[in-house]
Write a protein that holds these residues in place. Structure first.
Motif, PDB file in Angstrom:
ATOM      1  N   MET A   6       4.668  12.362   5.466  1.00 42.75           N
ATOM      2  CA  MET A   6       3.812  12.201   4.284  1.00 42.75           C
ATOM      3  C   MET A   6       4.429  12.621   2.956  1.00 42.75           C
ATOM      4  O   MET A   6       4.194  11.960   1.941  1.00 42.75           O
ATOM      5  CB  MET A   6       2.492  12.958   4.500  1.00 42.75           C
ATOM      6  N   PRO A   7       5.184  13.708   2.875  1.00 40.90           N
ATOM      7  CA  PRO A   7       5.566  14.192   1.544  1.00 40.90           C
ATOM      8  C   PRO A   7       6.436  13.210   0.771  1.00 40.90           C
ATOM      9  O   PRO A   7       7.180  12.414   1.358  1.00 40.90           O
ATOM     10  CB  PRO A   7       6.362  15.468   1.852  1.00 40.90           C
ATOM     11  N   TYR A  66      -0.031   3.764   6.576  1.00 47.20           N
ATOM     12  CA  TYR A  66       0.762   4.957   6.281  1.00 47.20           C
ATOM     13  C   TYR A  66       0.847   5.812   7.543  1.00 47.20           C
ATOM     14  O   TYR A  66      -0.119   5.929   8.295  1.00 47.20           O
ATOM     15  CB  TYR A  66       0.135   5.779   5.141  1.00 47.20           C
ATOM     16  N   SER A  67       1.984   6.393   7.768  1.00 48.03           N
ATOM     17  CA  SER A  67       2.161   7.242   8.943  1.00 48.03           C
ATOM     18  C   SER A  67       1.242   8.455   8.865  1.00 48.03           C
ATOM     19  O   SER A  67       1.127   9.099   7.821  1.00 48.03           O
ATOM     20  CB  SER A  67       3.610   7.716   9.046  1.00 48.03           C
ATOM     21  N   TYR A 105       0.814  -1.216   0.000  1.00 48.91           N
ATOM     22  CA  TYR A 105       0.000   0.000   0.000  1.00 48.91           C
ATOM     23  C   TYR A 105       0.846   1.263   0.000  1.00 48.91           C
ATOM     24  O   TYR A 105       0.561   2.217  -0.725  1.00 48.91           O
ATOM     25  CB  TYR A 105      -0.920   0.008   1.226  1.00 48.91           C
ATOM     26  N   LYS A 106       1.878   1.301   0.841  1.00 42.61           N
ATOM     27  CA  LYS A 106       2.686   2.525   0.935  1.00 42.61           C
ATOM     28  C   LYS A 106       3.368   2.829  -0.392  1.00 42.61           C
ATOM     29  O   LYS A 106       3.396   3.976  -0.849  1.00 42.61           O
ATOM     30  CB  LYS A 106       3.725   2.411   2.045  1.00 42.61           C
ATOM     31  N   PHE A 158      -8.140   6.917   7.303  1.00 41.84           N
ATOM     32  CA  PHE A 158      -7.283   5.734   7.132  1.00 41.84           C
ATOM     33  C   PHE A 158      -7.176   4.941   8.430  1.00 41.84           C
ATOM     34  O   PHE A 158      -7.053   3.717   8.403  1.00 41.84           O
ATOM     35  CB  PHE A 158      -5.879   6.173   6.677  1.00 41.84           C
ATOM     36  N   GLU A 159      -7.212   5.638   9.555  1.00 39.67           N
ATOM     37  CA  GLU A 159      -7.045   4.972  10.846  1.00 39.67           C
ATOM     38  C   GLU A 159      -8.364   4.430  11.402  1.00 39.67           C
ATOM     39  O   GLU A 159      -8.368   3.659  12.365  1.00 39.67           O
ATOM     40  CB  GLU A 159      -6.429   5.939  11.855  1.00 39.67           C
ATOM     41  N   VAL A 160      -9.477   4.805  10.798  1.00 43.17           N
ATOM     42  CA  VAL A 160     -10.795   4.378  11.277  1.00 43.17           C
ATOM     43  C   VAL A 160     -11.105   2.949  10.840  1.00 43.17           C
ATOM     44  O   VAL A 160     -11.763   2.195  11.567  1.00 43.17           O
ATOM     45  CB  VAL A 160     -11.892   5.350  10.789  1.00 43.17           C
ATOM     46  N   TYR A 161     -10.646   2.580   9.648  1.00 42.29           N
ATOM     47  CA  TYR A 161     -10.980   1.274   9.078  1.00 42.29           C
ATOM     48  C   TYR A 161      -9.786   0.330   9.208  1.00 42.29           C
ATOM     49  O   TYR A 161      -8.640   0.711   8.951  1.00 42.29           O
ATOM     50  CB  TYR A 161     -11.368   1.424   7.601  1.00 42.29           C
TER      51      TYR A 161
END
Length: 443
Positions: free
Chosen positions: A392-393, A385-386, A347-348, A375-378
């Protein structure tokens, strides 16, 4: 020995007879555009063959087709950076001679007029205006007038231009802009001949120092628009968005405009719901089947109840094509990729690369790194991903180049099914286009 020699010629893919040399060109059943730098010929022609460039002839299925040579460096002769431009269909060849012959003359089909705000480009079939940044708008196709496609090749960039991340870990202030805010380094119209009109623009971001956009757009008389967009980094940059876009394809002109594309191989929302992308769109009554394959079809102006965010789709795999199509006008505008992009299982790695977005009537291709809290809810996306902003960039360095090669095509079709069948053939032709056995996307 003679049989072996003939076999070797076939394997190499080139044929040399006397004073002529032939480079094979293979496309598909539907016409697709070719724009090729003359420097590329160096890898296709033997060192002991000295071509006379005026001798070029191009044939497809035995019939000579027109081409044009574009004097990019304006030195009055053919040189490495100049372009050879033509349309390819079926099996063909570029034939050169080492003997002096006259250059063929083909009827010019494009006119260019310079205006106060840029240029007007017109042929019998297609009309466009180009602004001072080199961004084109298609305003006529056959008897249809209005905004058919706008801001072709415009870039959307966001990130942290004040970043000192590697010094003290600070990102500074975030900033976002499009090519319309870039400084114009150079813009010129090239070609305007029997096949196409070319637009070359070099633009520089004043905010992201060292970020250069080299945009080359060719508008062909058949409605094809080839976009070759390169982002060149001459400095370090922390980037959150790096996207090539077109805006407002058909949708403001025709209320019944549909958005159509093959079913995504990956869609974040579907993964979060524990279903397939096909099932996600089926729940929204947005799937049709054509020739035993499913396709997504929905009104171009409808957000289609996204799971979160405002985009109709986001964090979606890039597929072989997508289109806006009006059933009443029987006209469409498609984006076609030169390959069916690979989707990494990681994914990353996938999120660090290019993905597709459809939002605000814009086709957006490229990097999008704003990782939402959803992203952190599911469970499917938790921890992939952090969520730390400084992680992120995408981090680009001096010498990095990101290239987007895209074909946009204005076409006619009777209905959705006809449009889909046509675009499958058109995209197959573009993906399979080879010159001298080398895929076109590599030129």
């Amino acid at each position: 020995m003679k049989g072996f020699f003939v076999l070797m010629l076939l394997l190499i893919g080139f044929v040399l007879f006397g004073a002529n040399f032939s480079i094979p060109v293979i496309a598909g059943d539907v016409e697709v555009p070719v724009v090729m730098e003359f420097s590329n010929f160096l890898d296709l022609i033997p060192e002991d063959f000295e071509p006379i460039w005026d001798s070029i002839r191009i044939y497809f299925d035995g019939k000579e087709v027109p081409y044009q040579v574009e004097d990019v460096d304006e030195n009055g002769r053919i040189s490495a950076k100049d372009y050879l431009v033509f349309l390819a269909k079926g099996k063909g060849e570029i034939v050169l001679s080492d003997e002096k012959v006259s250059r063929p003359e083909y009827e010019k089909v494009f006119d260019v007029i310079e205006t106060e705000t840029g240029w007007k480009i017109a042929s019998e079939k297609i009309g466009a205006v180009v602004n001072k940044w080199g961004l084109a708008k298609i305003i006529r196709y056959e008897n249809i007038e209005g905004t058919i496609l706008d801001e072709i090749g415009i870039a959307r960039v966001s990130g942290w231009p004040e970043s000192t991340f590697y010094v003290d870990g600070n990102l500074g202030n975030h900033y976002e802009e499009t090519s319309g805010a870039f400084r114009i380094v150079s813009v010129k119209i090239i070609g305007a001949g029997p096949v196409a009109t070319g637009i070359m623009a070099t633009l520089a971001s004043e905010k992201f120092k060292g970020l250069i956009q080299n945009l080359v757009v060719h508008i062909f008389h058949n409605g094809d628009i080839l976009v070759d967009n390169s982002f060149i980094f001459e400095n370090y940059a922390d980037i959150m968005k790096l996207q090539t876009m077109v805006t407002r394809p058909l949708a403001i002109l025709f209320e019944d405009t549909l958005h159509i594309l093959p079913v995504f191989r990956r869609l974040i929302w579907a993964d979060q719901l524990g279903i397939t992308p096909y099932e996600y769109w089926l729940e929204r009554n947005a799937v049709i089947w054509v020739d035993n394959l499913p396709y997504i079809v929905f009104p171009a102006k409808d957000s289609m109840k996204p799971l979160w965010w405002g985009a109709t789709y986001i964090f979606a795999s890039m597929e072989r094509w997508r289109t806006n199509f009006s059933p009443t006008a029987r006209i469409g505008v498609a984006e076609i990729l030169p390959e069916n992009p690979f989707v990494p299982s990681d994914y990353k790695k996938w999120l660090d690369g290019d993905t597709w977005i459809y939002e605000s009537l814009e086709f957006r291709d490229g990097v999008f790194k704003w990782m939402p809290s959803e992203f952190e809810v599911y469970s499917a996306t938790k921890g992939i991903y952090s969520m730390r902003l400084e992680d992120m960039p995408n981090r680009y360095k001096y010498g990095d180049v990101v290239r987007h090669l895209r074909l946009f095509s204005i076409y006619e079709a009777n209905d959705e099914e006809t449009a889909i069948r046509f675009l499958e053939k058109k995209s197959e032709s573009f993906r399979n286009l080879k010159i001298g056995g080398k895929p076109f996307k590599e030129f």
